[in-house]
Design a protein around this motif. Sequence first.
Motif, mmCIF file in Angstrom:
data_model
loop_
_atom_site.group_PDB
_atom_site.id
_atom_site.type_symbol
_atom_site.label_atom_id
_atom_site.label_comp_id
_atom_site.label_asym_id
_atom_site.label_seq_id
_atom_site.Cartn_x
_atom_site.Cartn_y
_atom_site.Cartn_z
ATOM 1 N N GLU A 163 16.884 -15.465 -12.498
ATOM 2 C CA GLU A 163 16.328 -15.555 -13.968
ATOM 3 C C GLU A 163 17.013 -14.464 -14.870
ATOM 4 O O GLU A 163 16.970 -13.238 -14.065
ATOM 5 N N ILE A 164 17.198 -14.388 -15.955
ATOM 6 C CA ILE A 164 17.326 -13.205 -17.028
ATOM 7 C C ILE A 164 15.798 -13.009 -17.724
ATOM 8 O O ILE A 164 15.498 -13.994 -18.252
ATOM 9 N N ASN A 165 15.420 -11.901 -17.503
ATOM 10 C CA ASN A 165 14.126 -11.704 -17.729
ATOM 11 C C ASN A 165 14.029 -11.329 -19.337
ATOM 12 O O ASN A 165 14.806 -10.261 -19.746
ATOM 13 N N TYR A 166 12.967 -11.758 -19.985
ATOM 14 C CA TYR A 166 12.439 -11.539 -21.331
ATOM 15 C C TYR A 166 11.331 -10.912 -21.484
ATOM 16 O O TYR A 166 10.458 -11.529 -20.846
ATOM 17 N N ASN A 167 10.775 -10.238 -22.210
ATOM 18 C CA ASN A 167 9.374 -9.763 -22.329
ATOM 19 C C ASN A 167 8.837 -9.640 -23.856
ATOM 20 O O ASN A 167 9.693 -8.910 -24.744
ATOM 21 N N ASP A 168 7.913 -10.137 -24.324
ATOM 22 C CA ASP A 168 7.410 -10.066 -25.596
ATOM 23 C C ASP A 168 6.470 -8.835 -25.690
ATOM 24 O O ASP A 168 6.680 -8.144 -26.784
ATOM 25 N N ALA A 169 5.716 -8.364 -25.034
ATOM 26 C CA ALA A 169 5.135 -7.031 -24.800
ATOM 27 C C ALA A 169 5.996 -5.813 -25.205
ATOM 28 O O ALA A 169 5.403 -4.915 -25.801
ATOM 29 N N GLU A 170 7.072 -5.690 -24.644
ATOM 30 C CA GLU A 170 8.068 -4.605 -24.960
ATOM 31 C C GLU A 170 8.987 -5.182 -25.978
ATOM 32 O O GLU A 170 10.145 -4.206 -26.068
ATOM 33 N N GLY A 171 8.783 -6.080 -26.663
ATOM 34 C CA GLY A 171 9.693 -6.559 -27.710
ATOM 35 C C GLY A 171 10.004 -5.455 -28.777
ATOM 36 O O GLY A 171 9.146 -5.333 -29.820
ATOM 37 N N GLN A 172 11.105 -4.993 -28.820
ATOM 38 C CA GLN A 172 11.497 -3.990 -29.685
ATOM 39 C C GLN A 172 12.784 -4.486 -30.635
ATOM 40 O O GLN A 172 13.298 -3.873 -31.483
ATOM 41 N N ARG A 173 13.054 -5.681 -30.255
ATOM 42 C CA ARG A 173 14.258 -6.340 -31.042
ATOM 43 C C ARG A 173 13.720 -6.671 -32.530
ATOM 44 O O ARG A 173 12.930 -7.001 -32.765
ATOM 45 N N ASP A 174 14.667 -6.049 -33.477
ATOM 46 C CA ASP A 174 14.378 -6.251 -34.854
ATOM 47 C C ASP A 174 15.571 -6.475 -35.634
ATOM 48 O O ASP A 174 16.660 -6.375 -35.108
ATOM 49 N N TRP A 175 15.431 -7.139 -36.664
ATOM 50 C CA TRP A 175 16.738 -7.230 -37.734
ATOM 51 C C TRP A 175 17.708 -6.097 -37.785
ATOM 52 O O TRP A 175 17.080 -4.898 -38.086
ATOM 53 N N GLY A 176 18.852 -6.449 -37.507
ATOM 54 C CA GLY A 176 19.703 -5.237 -37.384
ATOM 55 C C GLY A 176 19.749 -4.433 -36.398
ATOM 56 O O GLY A 176 20.794 -3.479 -36.427
ATOM 57 N N ASP A 177 18.851 -4.485 -35.306
ATOM 58 C CA ASP A 177 18.694 -3.610 -34.408
ATOM 59 C C ASP A 177 18.334 -4.597 -33.200
ATOM 60 O O ASP A 177 17.348 -4.279 -32.508
ATOM 61 N N ALA A 178 19.098 -5.572 -32.769
ATOM 62 C CA ALA A 178 18.716 -6.444 -31.703
ATOM 63 C C ALA A 178 19.397 -5.980 -30.563
ATOM 64 O O ALA A 178 18.468 -6.204 -29.276
ATOM 65 N N ALA A 179 20.629 -6.135 -30.362
ATOM 66 C CA ALA A 179 21.400 -5.971 -29.263
ATOM 67 C C ALA A 179 20.937 -5.214 -28.069
ATOM 68 O O ALA A 179 20.769 -5.238 -26.798
ATOM 69 N N LEU A 180 20.654 -3.838 -28.365
ATOM 70 C CA LEU A 180 20.571 -2.830 -27.538
ATOM 71 C C LEU A 180 19.058 -2.526 -27.366
ATOM 72 O O LEU A 180 18.742 -1.373 -26.561
ATOM 73 N N ASN A 181 18.270 -3.129 -27.746
ATOM 74 C CA ASN A 181 16.829 -2.854 -27.699
ATOM 75 C C ASN A 181 16.244 -3.864 -26.558
ATOM 76 O O ASN A 181 16.510 -4.814 -26.359
#
Length: 506
Positions: free
Chosen positions: A274-292
């Motif tokens: 699986e490819i892991n995703y995490n809401d608790a460490e969610g740092q993705r934001d508009w204009g700053d998604a890919a490398l967060n």
Amino acid sequence: MKLNKAIIAGLFASAFVLSSCSDDFLTVTKPDGDPLEEYYNTDKRLNEALTAAYAPLHWPDWDNVAYNDLTVDAEIMGDDFWVGGSDNNDNKHWHMLFNFEADGNNTLATLWGDFYSGIKRCNDAIKYCSWNPDLKSSRSCEMQARLLRVYYYNILWHYYGNVPFYLENLSMPYTAPQINADEIYNRLLPELEEIIKSNVLPMRWADNEAGRVSQAMAYMLYAEMTMYQNDRNRYPQALAYMRELIKSKDYDLHGDFAELWTEAGEWCEESIFEINYNDAEGQRDWGDAALNAGGSVLPTLISPNSWKGGDGWNGLEGWGFLPVRLETYEMFTNAGDIIRRDATIWDVREFGDNYTKRYQDTGLWLGKYRPKDSSVANCSGSKNLNYNNNKRIYRYAETLLNAAELIIETGGDRTEATRYLNQVRNRVNLQGIDQATIDNVIEERHFEFCGEGKRYFDLVRSGKAADYLKPDKYGYRTNTWTPNKKHIPLAQSELDADPTLKQNDY
């Protein structure tokens, strides 16, 4: 199984590196200007480079440039979903790919950069390991990076076919010869065979290392590639790997098919990769998604627009992509496959005007990755960008169906093949089939993996694409798939950057 849910990368692999496992796995640190040869001289630092190589696995769903989630990319070219969105100009490249009329300006342009970035980072990690062969983790880091590199090339090979290939990073002018799809395959398979033969990677990682590539993942990748290439000379070896996986008892079918798609089902006994995703460490934001670090935007992409709340989701901004075709829902219903239907398809027709209907709306959505409040409850930032839904890549159910198909293809015991096929059917309370055939194994894959990005490639490799991928009665798809559509166009921006590249005949 959330410990390694996020793998994050800094802006440049050579300038920012990442820590290894446990909570430190999420911490960005910066080298102090040491020469690389002096920096990557500990196990911890080798794992930092390896973690950077894992990071691009997260990028395609949104890399600050385009929404190219691999599930959507594959399924819009198949026969189970529409593209959706606000109209047929919303993410126009998807609509053009859906209708087999893509071009250099409307293709999956950013996958190229995402996965070549991954290849570059893998090459870096492999080089650093070669400098320090006596470190405890060196051999494992090397094989993980090499396997990741094959996986990244595998995606490029599936979509573009004819691509530049290199196993050491490039110097000026940063170009490599473009070779054809068959040669890409012929270069990758010996590499994959060597990784497997090394036997360095475990068949299954401990729970606190879930997210790393494994020997089992290598077996599944081997079977996928040989079957897509129709490389019958390697079918006996692929079958041997599937049988070894079955015999190992490290994996099994999960008893509750619907639970597979919940947080409780992540990295269960059925999950191989699986490819892991995490809401608790969610740092993705508009204009700053890919490398967060953080979660996935996929549930937002594939959910009803302006949802007013209910059914476990109190309403964020769904964008209405990938509505399920009514015919797909009826396919499950007519087959009496209700358990998989209700887990695969989120039916909101009973909610009436609870949302704003967008283009190609059917009231049916992909349930396997649907949004739920619980999947984003721990995110303190932009919730619609940070769902914790892991992306399932390989499951044990596919091991069984691969084995069944390969047994038939190699003239093996149909009783064994039928047993594997019926294990998948019996899990969802369906009556067994008397004898497995290529056709009913492919059809079983249709039901089992609907919405997981496998159907289109199954149709192509089995020679069935032209029969199923043709104009529909609604006037949405007006073209028929033809063999020259197997490989999508390269982006015009890449052709402009490297005049030696040749466009696919699409």
